[in-house]
Scaffold this active site. Structure first.
Site, short mmCIF file in Angstrom:
data_model
loop_
_atom_site.label_atom_id
_atom_site.label_comp_id
_atom_site.label_asym_id
_atom_site.label_seq_id
_atom_site.Cartn_x
_atom_site.Cartn_y
_atom_site.Cartn_z
N THR A 253 0.87 -1.18 0.00
CA THR A 253 0.00 0.00 0.00
C THR A 253 0.90 1.23 0.00
O THR A 253 1.64 1.45 0.97
CB THR A 253 -0.89 0.01 1.26
N LYS B 219 -7.91 1.95 -3.31
CA LYS B 219 -7.64 1.57 -1.91
C LYS B 219 -7.69 2.80 -1.01
O LYS B 219 -8.28 2.77 0.07
CB LYS B 219 -6.27 0.88 -1.85
N LYS C 292 -1.56 5.00 8.80
CA LYS C 292 -0.75 5.03 7.58
C LYS C 292 -1.64 5.31 6.36
O LYS C 292 -1.34 6.17 5.53
CB LYS C 292 -0.02 3.69 7.39
P1 NAD Z 1 5.58 -6.04 7.37
O1 NAD Z 1 6.36 -4.90 7.92
O2 NAD Z 1 5.15 -7.14 8.27
O3 NAD Z 1 6.40 -6.73 6.16
C1 NAD Z 1 7.19 -6.04 5.24
C2 NAD Z 1 8.41 -6.91 4.95
O4 NAD Z 1 9.18 -6.32 3.92
C3 NAD Z 1 9.35 -7.06 6.17
O5 NAD Z 1 9.53 -8.44 6.46
C4 NAD Z 1 10.65 -6.40 5.70
O6 NAD Z 1 11.80 -7.01 6.25
C5 NAD Z 1 10.55 -6.60 4.20
N1 NAD Z 1 11.39 -5.72 3.41
C6 NAD Z 1 11.72 -4.44 3.60
N2 NAD Z 1 12.53 -4.00 2.60
C7 NAD Z 1 12.70 -5.05 1.75
C8 NAD Z 1 13.41 -5.22 0.52
N3 NAD Z 1 14.10 -4.23 -0.03
N4 NAD Z 1 13.35 -6.43 -0.08
C9 NAD Z 1 12.66 -7.45 0.46
N5 NAD Z 1 11.96 -7.34 1.62
C10 NAD Z 1 11.98 -6.15 2.25
O7 NAD Z 1 4.33 -5.38 6.64
P2 NAD Z 1 2.95 -6.11 6.25
O8 NAD Z 1 1.99 -5.98 7.38
O9 NAD Z 1 3.26 -7.43 5.64
O10 NAD Z 1 2.43 -5.11 5.11
C11 NAD Z 1 3.01 -5.06 3.82
C12 NAD Z 1 2.25 -4.06 3.00
O11 NAD Z 1 0.88 -4.46 2.92
C13 NAD Z 1 2.25 -2.64 3.58
O12 NAD Z 1 2.37 -1.74 2.51
C14 NAD Z 1 0.91 -2.54 4.27
O13 NAD Z 1 0.43 -1.22 4.35
C15 NAD Z 1 0.03 -3.39 3.38
N6 NAD Z 1 -1.13 -4.01 4.05
C16 NAD Z 1 -1.01 -4.58 5.27
C17 NAD Z 1 -2.13 -5.15 5.87
C18 NAD Z 1 -2.03 -5.82 7.22
O14 NAD Z 1 -3.09 -6.15 7.79
N7 NAD Z 1 -0.85 -6.06 7.75
C19 NAD Z 1 -3.38 -5.11 5.21
C20 NAD Z 1 -3.46 -4.54 3.94
C21 NAD Z 1 -2.32 -3.99 3.36
#
Ligand code: NAD
Length: 306
Positions: free
Chosen positions: A104, A179, A254
């Site tokens: 997102t 979104k 966020k």
């Molecule tokens: P998270 O922080 O748990 O996971 C993100 C991952 O990306 C981490 O493990 C981090 O180490 C990794 N990362 C960072 N830089 C990287 C790189 N250069 N290469 C590879 N990996 C890398 O976040 P999340 O909760 O999984 O959310 C991910 C996305 O989805 C966000 O943009 C969030 O807004 C969106 N989202 C989350 C939810 C939710 O409920 N958690 C729901 C809808 C959307």
């Protein structure tokens, strides 16, 4: 399946969402090569039979699709362009690779990412999700997709292994636009529903009475009928488990910041969106970051105590 959809998928970002999404792709028979800088995330992926590598570049070399599930737009753009002298993924990827970003991020950043990808000779799709970790695990996410029609057809069978509803919203950036608009409605409506319940309390209404009326009247909305911020009327809502998420306050904060950025870049007079962003930033900063966003009602109630 098209060539791209049946080739190797480089999966970058194995966090709360990406981890289980990658598992579902492997279960569906896709060839996935994954990378995350956090060793524990790689370890968990391997336990689920996912091949892992030591760098994003290694994952991307030989992939026909590069799926990113990263925390923010800066992470996505840095990965695409490269930072600190490291080569960007757009430079490393084979020509005509399909870059599929499910993070997102700002609408403007999604459009910039798409322009960079296309200029580098690749294809680009933005496909943010809703449905949270539960939906990621169950493979029931909703994907909001911004893509050229032919690219949408390529990614659809991939996304169907991670989600239940795949909506083509328009061209580059349209997924993020859908979104951000949806989540602005959600943030504003949760505040409105919560204020109404606290007002009802002050006026001597029971929660059930207000629910019975509003859920069948013009106040009806998802924040009321599915994620009801008071315990009782909707037994499955997070209010019944002390506001364990669900959808965490930090994520709502966020998403509303992204909404404010979009309001500002388009010049829309979105006063409620701005206010909701301020309210959820305060909620997240004052202990609500890890609570369900419907816990905002406890702040409103506390601040309403005479
Ligand atoms: P998270 O922080 O748990 O996971 C993100 C991952 O990306 C981490 O493990 C981090 O180490 C990794 N990362 C960072 N830089 C990287 C790189 N250069 N290469 C590879 N990996 C890398 O976040 P999340 O909760 O999984 O959310 C991910 C996305 O989805 C966000 O943009 C969030 O807004 C969106 N989202 C989350 C939810 C939710 O409920 N958690 C729901 C809808 C959307």
């Amino acid at each position: 399946m098209s060539d791209a959809a049946s080739g190797t998928i480089a999966f970058l970002g194995l966090g709360h969402m990406g981890g289980p999404m990658a598992v579902n792709l492997v279960k569906a028979g896709h060839q996935v090569v994954a990378y995350d800088p956090v060793p524990a995330a790689l370890e968990t992926a391997r336990e689920h039979g996912i091949a892992t590598v030591d760098s994003a570049s290694e994952a991307v070399a030989g992939a026909s699709v590069v799926l990113t599930m990263l925390p923010s737009g800066k992470h996505v753009l840095d990965a695409y362009r490269g930072v600190d002298g490291a080569p960007g993924l757009l430079a490393v990827a084979a020509p005509n690779t399909l870059f599929l970003d499910c993070s997102t991020i700002n609408v403007d950043e999604a459009r910039e990412a798409a322009s960079l990808a296309v200029e580098a000779g690749h294809r680009s799709v933005d496909a943010p999700v809703s449905g949270g970790v539960v939906g990621a695990e169950a493979g029931t996410l909703t994907f909001m997709v911004g893509a050229l029609p032919e690219d949408f057809e390529t990614v659809k069978p991939i996304l169907e292994h991670m989600g239940r509803r795949i909506v083509h919203c328009g061209e580059h950036g349209a997924g993020q636009a859908a979104k951000v608009c949806n989540n602005m409605i959600l943030g504003v409506s949760m505040i409105a529903v919560s204020e109404a319940f606290v007002l009802g309390e002050k006026l001597g209404l029971t929660h059930q009475a207000l629910f019975d009326v509003a859920s069948n009247a013009s106040g009806q909305c998802w924040a009321l009928t599915t994620n009801c911020p008071v315990p009782g009327p909707v037994p499955t809502s997070p209010a019944n488990r002390d506001y364990q998420p669900g959808f965490a306050g930090a994520l709502m904060a966020k998403d509303l910041r992204l909404a404010v950025n979009a309001l500002e870049s388009t010049g829309v007079d979105g006063q409620m969106g701005h206010l909701a962003s301020k309210i959820y930033d305060a909620f997240a900063a004052e202990g609500g970051a890890g609570r369900d966003f419907s816990g905002i009602i406890t702040d409103i109630r506390d601040k309403s105590a005479k």
